[in-house]
Design an enzyme around this catalytic site. Structure first.
Site, mmCIF file in Angstrom:
data_model
loop_
_atom_site.group_PDB
_atom_site.id
_atom_site.type_symbol
_atom_site.label_atom_id
_atom_site.label_comp_id
_atom_site.label_asym_id
_atom_site.label_seq_id
_atom_site.Cartn_x
_atom_site.Cartn_y
_atom_site.Cartn_z
ATOM 1 N N GLY A 54 30.758 38.694 -45.194
ATOM 2 C CA GLY A 54 29.498 39.422 -45.408
ATOM 3 C C GLY A 54 29.458 40.726 -44.641
ATOM 4 O O GLY A 54 28.478 41.026 -43.955
ATOM 5 N N ASN A 56 29.740 43.910 -45.905
ATOM 6 C CA ASN A 56 29.401 45.137 -46.644
ATOM 7 C C ASN A 56 28.100 45.771 -46.139
ATOM 8 O O ASN A 56 27.783 46.898 -46.489
ATOM 9 C CB ASN A 56 29.287 44.851 -48.145
ATOM 10 C CG ASN A 56 28.336 43.725 -48.460
ATOM 11 O OD1 ASN A 56 28.669 42.573 -48.196
ATOM 12 N ND2 ASN A 56 27.159 44.030 -48.974
ATOM 13 N N GLY A 58 24.572 45.286 -42.947
ATOM 14 C CA GLY A 58 23.973 44.552 -41.823
ATOM 15 C C GLY A 58 24.882 44.369 -40.622
ATOM 16 O O GLY A 58 25.725 45.206 -40.303
ATOM 17 N N ILE A 59 24.697 43.235 -39.955
ATOM 18 C CA ILE A 59 25.422 42.952 -38.706
ATOM 19 C C ILE A 59 26.929 42.886 -38.972
ATOM 20 O O ILE A 59 27.736 43.395 -38.190
ATOM 21 C CB ILE A 59 24.906 41.625 -38.092
ATOM 22 C CG1 ILE A 59 23.406 41.737 -37.780
ATOM 23 C CG2 ILE A 59 25.695 41.268 -36.835
ATOM 24 C CD1 ILE A 59 22.728 40.417 -37.454
ATOM 25 N N GLY A 60 27.299 42.287 -40.112
ATOM 26 C CA GLY A 60 28.727 42.129 -40.439
ATOM 27 C C GLY A 60 29.443 43.462 -40.525
ATOM 28 O O GLY A 60 30.570 43.610 -40.029
ATOM 29 N N SER A 185 20.961 31.040 -35.812
ATOM 30 C CA SER A 185 19.700 31.730 -35.544
ATOM 31 C C SER A 185 18.847 30.864 -34.627
ATOM 32 O O SER A 185 18.943 29.622 -34.651
ATOM 33 C CB SER A 185 18.956 31.946 -36.869
ATOM 34 O OG SER A 185 17.626 32.302 -36.614
ATOM 35 N N TYR A 217 16.518 27.630 -44.810
ATOM 36 C CA TYR A 217 17.289 28.565 -43.963
ATOM 37 C C TYR A 217 17.472 27.970 -42.565
ATOM 38 O O TYR A 217 18.594 27.899 -42.050
ATOM 39 C CB TYR A 217 16.564 29.912 -43.881
ATOM 40 C CG TYR A 217 17.225 30.903 -42.935
ATOM 41 C CD1 TYR A 217 18.381 31.586 -43.306
ATOM 42 C CD2 TYR A 217 16.691 31.159 -41.668
ATOM 43 C CE1 TYR A 217 18.994 32.499 -42.435
ATOM 44 C CE2 TYR A 217 17.297 32.069 -40.799
ATOM 45 C CZ TYR A 217 18.449 32.739 -41.187
ATOM 46 O OH TYR A 217 19.043 33.640 -40.326
HETATM 47 N N1 NAP Z 1 18.863 39.958 -39.183
HETATM 48 C C1 NAP Z 1 18.347 39.031 -38.392
HETATM 49 O O1 NAP Z 1 17.241 39.191 -37.845
HETATM 50 C C2 NAP Z 1 19.078 37.748 -38.125
HETATM 51 C C3 NAP Z 1 18.532 36.844 -37.200
HETATM 52 C C4 NAP Z 1 19.206 35.661 -36.921
HETATM 53 C C5 NAP Z 1 20.413 35.404 -37.556
HETATM 54 N N2 NAP Z 1 20.921 36.295 -38.465
HETATM 55 C C6 NAP Z 1 22.186 35.946 -39.135
HETATM 56 O O2 NAP Z 1 23.071 37.049 -39.073
HETATM 57 C C7 NAP Z 1 23.966 36.991 -40.195
HETATM 58 C C8 NAP Z 1 24.064 38.359 -40.834
HETATM 59 O O3 NAP Z 1 22.817 38.675 -41.404
HETATM 60 P P1 NAP Z 1 22.267 40.151 -41.557
HETATM 61 O O4 NAP Z 1 20.992 40.195 -40.812
HETATM 62 O O5 NAP Z 1 23.307 41.143 -41.275
HETATM 63 O O6 NAP Z 1 21.888 40.121 -43.117
HETATM 64 P P2 NAP Z 1 22.316 41.022 -44.359
HETATM 65 O O7 NAP Z 1 22.201 42.463 -44.013
HETATM 66 O O8 NAP Z 1 21.518 40.491 -45.495
HETATM 67 O O9 NAP Z 1 23.851 40.674 -44.564
HETATM 68 C C9 NAP Z 1 24.222 39.406 -45.051
HETATM 69 C C10 NAP Z 1 25.606 39.477 -45.618
HETATM 70 O O10 NAP Z 1 25.916 38.189 -46.152
HETATM 71 C C11 NAP Z 1 26.419 38.371 -47.458
HETATM 72 N N3 NAP Z 1 26.242 37.222 -48.332
HETATM 73 C C12 NAP Z 1 25.092 36.673 -48.781
HETATM 74 N N4 NAP Z 1 25.364 35.696 -49.654
HETATM 75 C C13 NAP Z 1 26.713 35.633 -49.754
HETATM 76 C C14 NAP Z 1 27.603 34.846 -50.516
HETATM 77 N N5 NAP Z 1 27.182 33.942 -51.403
HETATM 78 N N6 NAP Z 1 28.931 35.037 -50.369
HETATM 79 C C15 NAP Z 1 29.402 35.984 -49.516
HETATM 80 N N7 NAP Z 1 28.609 36.779 -48.792
HETATM 81 C C16 NAP Z 1 27.273 36.603 -48.922
HETATM 82 C C17 NAP Z 1 25.663 39.577 -47.989
HETATM 83 O O11 NAP Z 1 26.320 40.090 -49.132
HETATM 84 P P3 NAP Z 1 25.486 40.861 -50.305
HETATM 85 O O12 NAP Z 1 25.137 42.212 -49.752
HETATM 86 O O13 NAP Z 1 26.420 40.888 -51.453
HETATM 87 O O14 NAP Z 1 24.265 40.026 -50.551
HETATM 88 C C18 NAP Z 1 25.727 40.481 -46.774
HETATM 89 O O15 NAP Z 1 26.961 41.111 -46.707
HETATM 90 C C19 NAP Z 1 23.420 35.906 -41.116
HETATM 91 O O16 NAP Z 1 24.184 34.737 -40.960
HETATM 92 C C20 NAP Z 1 22.002 35.680 -40.617
HETATM 93 O O17 NAP Z 1 21.562 34.367 -40.849
HETATM 94 C C21 NAP Z 1 20.280 37.470 -38.760
#
Ligand code: NAP
Length: 332
Positions: A54, A56, A58-60, A185, A217
């Site tokens: 993941g 592309n 956000g955090i990744g 989380s 979630y």
């Molecule tokens: N942001 C926060 O406040 C927060 C807080 C606690 C934990 N987290 C955790 O941090 C991690 C990263 O989240 P983020 O905040 O960076 O969110 P994000 O910006 O939505 O990024 C999520 C990534 O996961 C990918 N993804 C979703 N469904 C997928 C699938 N079926 N197969 C492969 N990739 C998939 C998305 O791809 P697409 O762009 O194609 O959808 C995107 O690249 C997550 O595990 C989240 O639970 C985040």
């Protein structure tokens, strides 16, 4: 303590717990924003192979960028190749000599996970870092399903990564010392994971006011943490160490499928406790690279520190039961 409280007081007790957890997160995130992580003591990653799921956005994407900047070869594991290419180009613009690769991975399809793992295994005999970052948080009232019929969050956030990690274990062992970092989380502390109903088939009447609509979630994030606990135990002595963490509340795309009410809550929390993307990445890098935690496998971290409240909730019996059930579900 929970058992001592009569049924009628339970909702109030749950609300008080949520307020305590929120205030604790507010204090910890403020301190992290001001002071950062005092001693990272990073292991060098130049020349090492890292996979970030993941990545592309956000955090990744930030983690992929930061690892590339440190000289690692980073494999971006993305379900949308166009978005993945765009992320690669952006990282290359910042870091022209970044060593990047892009391989398609859709965690909502076990077949895609197997295909991804087979390609990686044939091209990268040794893997040094696996960052299980991808995740989704979708606030629909009905239970949604993956291609394999799993509840969507459990399928993508936990089972997809469970299968991926298991399929890559030999390569991680070959690359030892190596690490697996899985993003969970703080919401796992308010989950209600039932090990005899992982797909939430008995789940009824979600309402935004009780927060029940976030349960799928939260449960998947508890599964991420339990998975890490059991994986750490199983990998003792192999040189592969494992970590799970909460990055704090970060303004990313993760809230894109939120309902209106949930969005307001998310935006308020971001305004109060929001962690900048670069700092969220630092929390992940701490688990991936810091020498300070190299011998502390299987634990839950937050902001570069062991997060005791979360670790207290992780029971070995539950972790082992979840492991056995997950093995069956993914067909290992
Ligand atoms: N942001 C926060 O406040 C927060 C807080 C606690 C934990 N987290 C955790 O941090 C991690 C990263 O989240 P983020 O905040 O960076 O969110 P994000 O910006 O939505 O990024 C999520 C990534 O996961 C990918 N993804 C979703 N469904 C997928 C699938 N079926 N197969 C492969 N990739 C998939 C998305 O791809 P697409 O762009 O194609 O959808 C995107 O690249 C997550 O595990 C989240 O639970 C985040």
């Amino acid at each position: 303590m929970d058992q001592c409280i009569s049924m009628s007081l339970k909702p109030i007790w749950h609300l008080i717990q949520k307020i305590i957890i929120f205030l604790e997160a507010l204090i910890d995130s403020t301190s992290f924003k001001i002071f950062g992580i005092s001693e990272m003591e990073e292991d060098p990653v130049a020349g090492k192979i890292a996979i970030v799921t993941g990545s592309n956005c956000g955090i990744g994407k930030q983690v992929a960028r930061d690892l590339a900047e440190r000289g690692a070869t980073v494999i971006l594991a993305c379900r949308n190749l166009e978005a993945g290419k765009q992320a690669m180009n952006e990282i290359k613009q910042d870091i022209p000599d970044a060593k990047l690769d892009l391989v398609r991975l859709d965690l909502a399809e076990l077949a895609s996970v197997r295909k991804f793992a087979a390609e990686i295994k044939s091209r990268y005999p040794e893997i040094h870092l696996l960052i299980n970052n991808a995740g989704l948080c979708s606030y629909k009232k009905e239970i949604q399903k993956t291609a394999d019929g799993f509840e969507l969050h459990m399928g993508v956030n936990h089972l997809g990564h469970f299968l991926l990690t298991n399929l890559l274990l030999d390569n991680l062992k070959a690359g030892a010392p190596s690490r697996v970092v899985t993003l969970s989380s703080t919401t796992m502390t308010i989950s209600h994971l039932k090990l005899d109903d992982l797909m939430m088939e008995t789940f009824k009447n979600p309402t935004v006011f009780t927060g029940v609509s976030r349960l799928p979630y939260n449960n998947s994030k508890m599964a991420n943490a339990l998975f890490t606990k059991e994986l750490g135990r199983r990998l003792e002595g192999t040189g592969v160490t494992v970590y799970t963490l909460c990055p704090g509340i970060v303004n990313t795309e993760v809230f894109r499928d939120s309902g209106h009410f949930e969005n307001i809550i998310a935006k308020t929390c971001i305004a109060l406790t929001g962690i900048p993307l670069a700092k969220a990445s630092l929390s992940v890098l701490y688990c991936a690279l810091s020498r300070k935690c190299e011998h502390e496998s299987g634990k839950f971290y937050r902001f570069g520190q062991v997060y005791r409240r979360a670790n207290r909730l992780l029971k070995l019996k539950d972790a082992q039961e979840l492991w056995e059930k997950s093995l069956q579900l993914v067909g290992l």
